[in-house]
Design a protein around this motif. Structure first.
Motif, PDB file in Angstrom:
ATOM      1  N   GLY A 194       0.792  -1.231   0.000  1.00 60.47           N
ATOM      2  CA  GLY A 194       0.000   0.000   0.000  1.00 60.47           C
ATOM      3  C   GLY A 194       0.819   1.273   0.000  1.00 60.47           C
ATOM      4  N   ASP A 195       0.384   2.263   0.776  1.00 55.24           N
ATOM      5  CA  ASP A 195       0.911   3.624   0.746  1.00 55.24           C
ATOM      6  C   ASP A 195       2.432   3.662   0.881  1.00 55.24           C
ATOM      7  N   PRO A 196       3.160   4.072  -0.173  1.00 57.65           N
ATOM      8  CA  PRO A 196       4.627   4.102  -0.092  1.00 57.65           C
ATOM      9  C   PRO A 196       5.155   5.112   0.922  1.00 57.65           C
ATOM     10  N   ARG A 197       4.365   6.169   1.191  1.00 66.21           N
ATOM     11  CA  ARG A 197       4.830   7.192   2.133  1.00 66.21           C
ATOM     12  C   ARG A 197       4.961   6.641   3.544  1.00 66.21           C
ATOM     13  N   SER A 198       4.254   5.567   3.851  1.00 63.66           N
ATOM     14  CA  SER A 198       4.342   4.959   5.174  1.00 63.66           C
ATOM     15  C   SER A 198       5.723   4.390   5.460  1.00 63.66           C
ATOM     16  N   ILE A 199       6.494   4.111   4.407  1.00 68.50           N
ATOM     17  CA  ILE A 199       7.861   3.608   4.607  1.00 68.50           C
ATOM     18  C   ILE A 199       8.888   4.587   4.027  1.00 68.50           C
TER      19      ILE A 199
END
Length: 263
Positions: A194-199
């Motif tokens: 999912g959301d790449p910004r989370s990593i």
């Protein structure tokens, strides 16, 4: 025209050695295990091995050479790590100084080679389950990104985890997790969905390594730990000399992928 997906690893390595192939190896020698490469002086080898042991998701070790020996005796006893990869990177003091197709001139008698599992090895299993592998479809290198996930430090080695990304249709995400979980020696299950910004990935369209690929409507970005992680660590630690594969340009072993499958 030769179908690179069907040739035997030894034949592929001969092509590479003769500079008849210098592109990414995704899709080559279907069913055979591919590996990332890290070569460093003997005095760093134990610390790097400890780093791999503490970070098995990113750095699953498949084979280690004796110091000064360029033959990976377990993975491919007829091979030579100095010439049998399509492209190598030379890092001096953490800075990428060159990209070459042969490393004989850089090799010294205290060099130790590490072969590390590569996620290319489970792509055939994904495709056999009718799950698309976009970078193969688009004839590109897999996109890879530095993340905000920190690796566990070992000696002088520390730095961020690098991940590879494959867009997966929403309906196939669970199956993709199941399929890749069978291959823990080549990174196994995803580390993020999912959301790449989370990593810590701000732009999915601008990978740090490899090429951007199309993400279609109804698809989810899925991220696997990547064997390019040591390159990010090298840039952080800045040892005097380290040699690696160029991202996407792997070493093709004599092992079959199924030899590393579990369950």
């Amino acid at each position: 025209m030769l179908n690179n997906s069907l040739i035997h690893p030894e034949e592929a390595r001969k092509m590479i050695r003769k500079n008849q192939w210098n592109g990414p190896t995704a899709g080559m020698c279907n069913g055979y295990t591919q590996a990332n490469l890290v070569i460093l002086p003997k005095d760093l080898a134990f610390e790097f091995l400890l780093f791999c042991q503490r970070n098995p998701k990113s750095c699953p070790v498949l084979d280690v050479t004796e110091p000064g020996c360029s033959v990976p005796a377990l993975a491919a006893p007829s091979a030579d790590l100095r010439s049998d990869l399509p492209s190598y990177r030379i890092y001096r003091n953490g800075i990428l100084t060159d990209e070459v197709q042969d490393i004989h001139s850089y090799w010294t008698d205290d060099m130790t080679g590490f072969l590390i599992g590569c996620s290319f090895s489970f792509e055939q299993a994904l495709m056999q389950n009718k799950i698309p592998v976009r970078h193969i479809e688009e004839n590109r290198n897999v996109p890879m990104y530095k993340t905000s996930i920190s690796c566990t430090k070992a000696g002088r080695f520390e730095g961020p985890m690098v991940v590879s990304m494959r867009p997966i249709p929403e309906k196939d995400v669970v199956r993709a997790v199941q399929v890749t979980s069978r291959f823990p020696s080549v990174h196994g299950a995803p580390v993020h969905i999912g959301d790449p910004r989370s990593i810590g990935i701000e732009s999915i369209d601008t990978p740090d390594f490899g090429d951007a690929v199309t993400i279609k409507e109804g698809e989810v970005p899925v991220f696997w730990a990547c064997g390019v992680t040591p390159q990010a660590v090298v840039m952080n630690v800045k040892p005097k000399l380290v040699i690696t594969h160029s991202p996407g340009h792997m070493f093709i072993t004599d092992w079959t992928d199924e030899e590393f499958g579990v369950l």
